[in-house]
Design a protein around this motif. Structure first.
Motif, PDB file in Angstrom:
ATOM      1  N   SER A  95       0.753  -1.147  -0.004  1.00 57.86           N
ATOM      2  CA  SER A  95       0.141  -0.007  -0.052  1.00 57.86           C
ATOM      3  C   SER A  95       0.945   1.241   0.051  1.00 57.86           C
ATOM      4  O   SER A  95       1.930   1.243   0.811  1.00 57.86           O
ATOM      5  N   LYS A  96       0.232   2.164  -0.905  1.00 61.40           N
ATOM      6  CA  LYS A  96       1.065   3.606  -0.947  1.00 61.40           C
ATOM      7  C   LYS A  96      -0.070   4.641  -0.035  1.00 61.40           C
ATOM      8  O   LYS A  96      -1.202   4.433  -0.337  1.00 61.40           O
ATOM      9  N   LEU A  97       0.771   5.780   0.155  1.00 62.82           N
ATOM     10  CA  LEU A  97      -0.203   6.627   0.624  1.00 62.82           C
ATOM     11  C   LEU A  97      -1.032   7.151  -0.267  1.00 62.82           C
ATOM     12  O   LEU A  97      -2.521   7.412   0.042  1.00 62.82           O
ATOM     13  N   SER A  98      -0.819   7.198  -1.562  1.00 66.27           N
ATOM     14  CA  SER A  98      -1.609   7.447  -2.719  1.00 66.27           C
ATOM     15  C   SER A  98      -2.777   6.777  -2.787  1.00 66.27           C
ATOM     16  O   SER A  98      -3.697   6.993  -3.544  1.00 66.27           O
ATOM     17  N   ASP A  99      -2.737   5.582  -2.244  1.00 69.49           N
ATOM     18  CA  ASP A  99      -3.635   4.605  -2.368  1.00 69.49           C
ATOM     19  C   ASP A  99      -5.194   5.057  -1.468  1.00 69.49           C
ATOM     20  O   ASP A  99      -6.412   4.217  -1.537  1.00 69.49           O
ATOM     21  N   SER A 100      -4.846   5.882  -0.575  1.00 69.81           N
ATOM     22  CA  SER A 100      -5.862   6.428   0.184  1.00 69.81           C
ATOM     23  C   SER A 100      -7.239   6.859  -0.563  1.00 69.81           C
ATOM     24  O   SER A 100      -7.038   7.717  -1.324  1.00 69.81           O
ATOM     25  N   ALA A 101      -8.293   6.365  -0.406  1.00 73.63           N
ATOM     26  CA  ALA A 101      -9.344   6.838  -1.277  1.00 73.63           C
ATOM     27  C   ALA A 101     -10.578   5.676  -0.795  1.00 73.63           C
ATOM     28  O   ALA A 101     -10.422   4.775   0.150  1.00 73.63           O
ATOM     29  N   THR A 102     -11.886   5.998  -1.371  1.00 72.65           N
ATOM     30  CA  THR A 102     -12.992   5.215  -1.223  1.00 72.65           C
ATOM     31  C   THR A 102     -12.995   3.987  -2.460  1.00 72.65           C
ATOM     32  O   THR A 102     -13.069   4.717  -3.367  1.00 72.65           O
ATOM     33  N   TYR A 103     -13.289   2.983  -2.093  1.00 72.99           N
ATOM     34  CA  TYR A 103     -13.214   1.889  -3.356  1.00 72.99           C
ATOM     35  C   TYR A 103     -14.597   1.378  -3.616  1.00 72.99           C
ATOM     36  O   TYR A 103     -15.216   0.694  -2.515  1.00 72.99           O
ATOM     37  N   LEU A 104     -15.305   1.501  -4.854  1.00 71.09           N
ATOM     38  CA  LEU A 104     -16.502   1.388  -4.994  1.00 71.09           C
ATOM     39  C   LEU A 104     -16.721  -0.188  -5.808  1.00 71.09           C
ATOM     40  O   LEU A 104     -16.032   0.193  -6.794  1.00 71.09           O
ATOM     41  N   CYS A 105     -17.541  -0.828  -5.115  1.00 66.19           N
ATOM     42  CA  CYS A 105     -17.714  -2.144  -6.019  1.00 66.19           C
ATOM     43  C   CYS A 105     -18.818  -1.497  -6.915  1.00 66.19           C
ATOM     44  O   CYS A 105     -19.885  -1.134  -6.454  1.00 66.19           O
ATOM     45  N   VAL A 106     -18.729  -2.226  -8.334  1.00 60.76           N
ATOM     46  CA  VAL A 106     -19.777  -1.933  -9.316  1.00 60.76           C
ATOM     47  C   VAL A 106     -20.083  -3.108  -9.760  1.00 60.76           C
ATOM     48  O   VAL A 106     -19.389  -4.015 -10.518  1.00 60.76           O
ATOM     49  N   VAL A 107     -21.481  -3.294 -10.013  1.00 60.94           N
ATOM     50  CA  VAL A 107     -22.300  -4.289 -10.649  1.00 60.94           C
ATOM     51  C   VAL A 107     -23.118  -4.198 -11.604  1.00 60.94           C
ATOM     52  O   VAL A 107     -23.732  -3.119 -11.421  1.00 60.94           O
ATOM     53  N   VAL A 108     -23.057  -4.727 -12.704  1.00 66.61           N
ATOM     54  CA  VAL A 108     -23.966  -4.637 -13.718  1.00 66.61           C
ATOM     55  C   VAL A 108     -24.942  -5.942 -13.712  1.00 66.61           C
ATOM     56  O   VAL A 108     -24.672  -7.024 -14.163  1.00 66.61           O
ATOM     57  N   PRO A 109     -26.338  -5.566 -13.698  1.00 63.82           N
ATOM     58  CA  PRO A 109     -27.193  -6.726 -13.716  1.00 63.82           C
ATOM     59  C   PRO A 109     -27.321  -7.247 -15.034  1.00 63.82           C
ATOM     60  O   PRO A 109     -27.321  -6.464 -15.989  1.00 63.82           O
ATOM     61  N   ARG A 110     -27.896  -8.567 -15.510  1.00 64.38           N
ATOM     62  CA  ARG A 110     -28.125  -8.995 -16.729  1.00 64.38           C
ATOM     63  C   ARG A 110     -29.566  -8.402 -16.989  1.00 64.38           C
ATOM     64  O   ARG A 110     -30.493  -8.314 -16.309  1.00 64.38           O
ATOM     65  N   GLY A 111     -29.725  -7.876 -18.586  1.00 66.94           N
ATOM     66  CA  GLY A 111     -30.839  -7.292 -18.795  1.00 66.94           C
ATOM     67  C   GLY A 111     -30.779  -7.283 -20.211  1.00 66.94           C
ATOM     68  O   GLY A 111     -29.586  -7.747 -20.814  1.00 66.94           O
ATOM     69  N   SER A 112     -31.656  -6.705 -20.994  1.00 72.67           N
ATOM     70  CA  SER A 112     -31.658  -6.578 -22.499  1.00 72.67           C
ATOM     71  C   SER A 112     -32.178  -5.231 -22.806  1.00 72.67           C
ATOM     72  O   SER A 112     -33.112  -4.809 -21.888  1.00 72.67           O
ATOM     73  N   GLY A 113     -31.863  -4.866 -24.053  1.00 74.34           N
ATOM     74  CA  GLY A 113     -32.628  -3.704 -24.457  1.00 74.34           C
ATOM     75  C   GLY A 113     -31.729  -2.494 -24.209  1.00 74.34           C
ATOM     76  O   GLY A 113     -30.739  -2.558 -23.152  1.00 74.34           O
ATOM     77  N   ALA A 114     -32.204  -1.651 -24.799  1.00 75.04           N
ATOM     78  CA  ALA A 114     -31.202  -0.353 -24.473  1.00 75.04           C
ATOM     79  C   ALA A 114     -31.412   0.484 -23.074  1.00 75.04           C
ATOM     80  O   ALA A 114     -32.703   0.403 -22.583  1.00 75.04           O
ATOM     81  N   GLY A 115     -30.433   0.738 -22.734  1.00 73.97           N
ATOM     82  CA  GLY A 115     -30.584   1.126 -21.165  1.00 73.97           C
ATOM     83  C   GLY A 115     -30.394   0.279 -20.156  1.00 73.97           C
ATOM     84  O   GLY A 115     -30.491   0.637 -18.901  1.00 73.97           O
TER      85      GLY A 115
END
Lengths: 113, 114
Positions: free
Chosen positions: B78-98
């Motif tokens: 770990s570096k000092l510059s790693d200090s931050a908030t880490y956001l987990c992101v998930v994309v649900p399965r779907g279909s169609g635009a949007g």
């Protein structure tokens, strides 16, 4: 040469007022978004536009109205502001709709008093 | 159960330490997974994608466990510059635009201490 720029950075206003937040991107992207990050830090999508056409409209009050005059701009107008609207609003853009590569603006901190 | 859950932290670690965050998701049909990083009072930025086979980017390793519905991020040295908030992101399965909508977790705050 800011990629996604939004103004103002801070917005303090009274309940009941109408305000707008402007967003512009110079990346040539086709898709733009508005996200809201509330006090609990959840980042939630509000709207998404692709080539000026609305493609995502999440459940937000109809006091919020996005406007896209061209594909480089997506502005957010909010009518009759309420206390619960206080949050950070992020504009973002992406080169295509089906992508995780979102480029966010620096955010607008809205405080409704 | 929330769609995406993360331990908010903060995780306070000394420089050089190894730290790992987990994130769980509720929709078993989710199709894509990512980590974003958000510095204090700044905008989120894409850190890396997460693949079933695991992937590495320098000191950062991301892994996906579909059976248990969680993803992880490991930061080595770990570096000092790693200090931050880490956001987990998930994309649900779907279909169609949007349908390709990113669902963000609340984030895990990391503070790397000298």
């Amino acid at each position: 040469d800011t990629a996604v720029s939004q103004t103002p950075k801070y917005l303090v206003t009274q309940m009941g007022n109408d305000k707008s937040i402007k967003c512009e991107q110079n990346l040539g992207h086709d898709t733009m978004y508005w996200y809201k990050q509330d006090s609990k830090k959840f980042l939630k999508i509000m709207f998404s536009y692709n080539n000026k056409e609305l493609i995502i409209n999440e459940t937000v009050p109809n006091r919020f109205s996005p406007k896209s005059p061209d594909k480089a701009h997506l502005n957010l107008h909010i009518n009759s502001l309420e206390l619960g609207d206080s949050a950070v609003y992020f504009c973002a853009s992406s080169p295509e709709t089906y992508t995780e590569k979102l480029f966010f603006g620096s955010g607008t901190q809205l405080s409704v008093l | 159960r929330k769609e995406v859950e993360q331990d908010p932290g903060p995780f306070n670690v000394p420089e050089g330490a190894t730290v790992a965050f987990n994130c769980t998701y509720s929709n078993s049909a989710s199709q894509s997974f990512f980590w974003y990083r958000q510095d204090c009072r700044k905008e989120p930025k894409l850190l890396m994608s997460v693949y079933s086979s695991g992937n590495e980017d320098g000191r950062f390793t991301a892994q996906l466990n579909r059976a248990s519905q969680y993803i992880s991020l490991l930061i080595r040295d770990s570096k000092l510059s790693d200090s931050a908030t880490y956001l987990c992101v998930v994309v649900p399965r779907g279909s169609g635009a949007g349908s390709y909508q990113l669902t963000f977790g609340k984030g895990t705050k990391l503070s790397v201490i000298p």
